[in-house]
Design an enzyme around this catalytic site. Structure first.
Site, PDB file in Angstrom:
ATOM      1  N   SER A 116       0.882  -1.139   0.069  1.00  0.00           N
ATOM      2  CA  SER A 116       0.062  -0.011   0.038  1.00  0.00           C
ATOM      3  C   SER A 116       0.732   1.257   0.005  1.00  0.00           C
ATOM      4  CB  SER A 116      -1.031   0.249   1.271  1.00  0.00           C
ATOM      5  OG  SER A 116      -0.199   0.439   2.420  1.00  0.00           O
ATOM      6  N   LYS A 126       1.354   4.131   7.259  1.00  0.00           N
ATOM      7  CA  LYS A 126       0.437   5.171   6.406  1.00  0.00           C
ATOM      8  C   LYS A 126       0.875   6.530   6.635  1.00  0.00           C
ATOM      9  CE  LYS A 126      -2.232   1.862   4.828  1.00  0.00           C
ATOM     10  NZ  LYS A 126      -1.578   0.848   5.148  1.00  0.00           N
TER      11      LYS A 126
END
Length: 233
Positions: free
Chosen positions: A154, A192
């Site tokens: 991701s 993230k």
């Protein structure tokens, strides 16, 4: 310091943005630098981003922004950015004269606290699996540091691949846009980009295949901020 290939690519992107208003495509970069594959361009782009010269914006095609230029291109290259150690063959460097002093490289052992998800969050990290040696110059500022092995894709557009080891400085605070280790509801740990909104936190992936997670601010705890990355081949 940039390698010749990195400098050539940065200059090419800068000139094309000035001329056309948009950066070149990867195919155009590959042709301009006479490389055989786009994977080489991806590595150069990643290196320029990690050194703070460019920024890639998520969810947009050809979204490369020039952040700063080195002095050789009329800019100021000062400022901290994460360093990356790559295990592949580096670009050739000029041979050192025997008369020049060689500075010793000081390495520190950091605990690898298991694996961190760059994808769907996994269970929280809480134990040391092994140790890894990193250059002391990679460790930013004061405070404790630790390492994590990345699992998932991701964050691939930020140059963080499955299997990389990220170096994290322990902190409970972060600025918008920082890449952080976030602990969600005291159960799941994920890597993230962090954005704080009114009463909420957004955890943003660097891969358009993953949706942004929006959570109540009290459900997310920052465990640390990315300061470096180690890659082996």
């Amino acid at each position: 310091m940039l390698t010749k290939k990195q400098l050539d690519l940065l200059e090419f992107i800068h000139k094309r943005v000035q001329r056309d208003g948009v950066p070149p495509s990867f195919d155009e970069m590959k042709e301009a630098l006479d490389l055989r594959s786009k994977s080489g361009i991806h590595r150069l782009i990643t290196a320029l981003e990690e050194r703070g010269f460019i920024r890639r914006l998520a969810h947009r095609a050809r979204a490369i922004e020039i952040v700063k230029l080195p002095e050789s291109l009329g800019g100021d290259a000062n400022g901290f950015v994460p360093r990356v150690i790559e295990g592949g063959a580096p670009d050739p460097e000029p041979a050192l004269s025997p008369s020049l002093p060689v500075e010793p490289v000081h390495a520190l052992e950091l605990p690898v606290m298991g694996r961190i998800a760059a994808g769907v969050p996994i269970e929280a990290i809480n134990q040391v699996s092994h140790h890894v040696a990193v250059p002391g110059s990679m460790l930013a500022g004061n405070g404790n540091h630790f390492a994590l092995e990345v699992r998932g894709d991701s964050m691939i557009d930020a140059g963080i691949n499955d299997g990389d080891v990220v170096v994290i400085r322990e902190t409970q605070t972060a600025d918008n846009g920082d890449i952080v280790v976030a602990l969600v509801e005291d159960q799941e740990a994920t890597l993230k980009r962090f954005f704080r909104r009114t009463g909420q936190v957004e955890l943003v992936a660097a891969n358009p295949a993953y949706e942004t997670r929006v959570l109540p601010a009290d459900k997310v705890k920052v465990q640390g901020r990315l300061v470096g990355l180690i890659r082996t081949y």
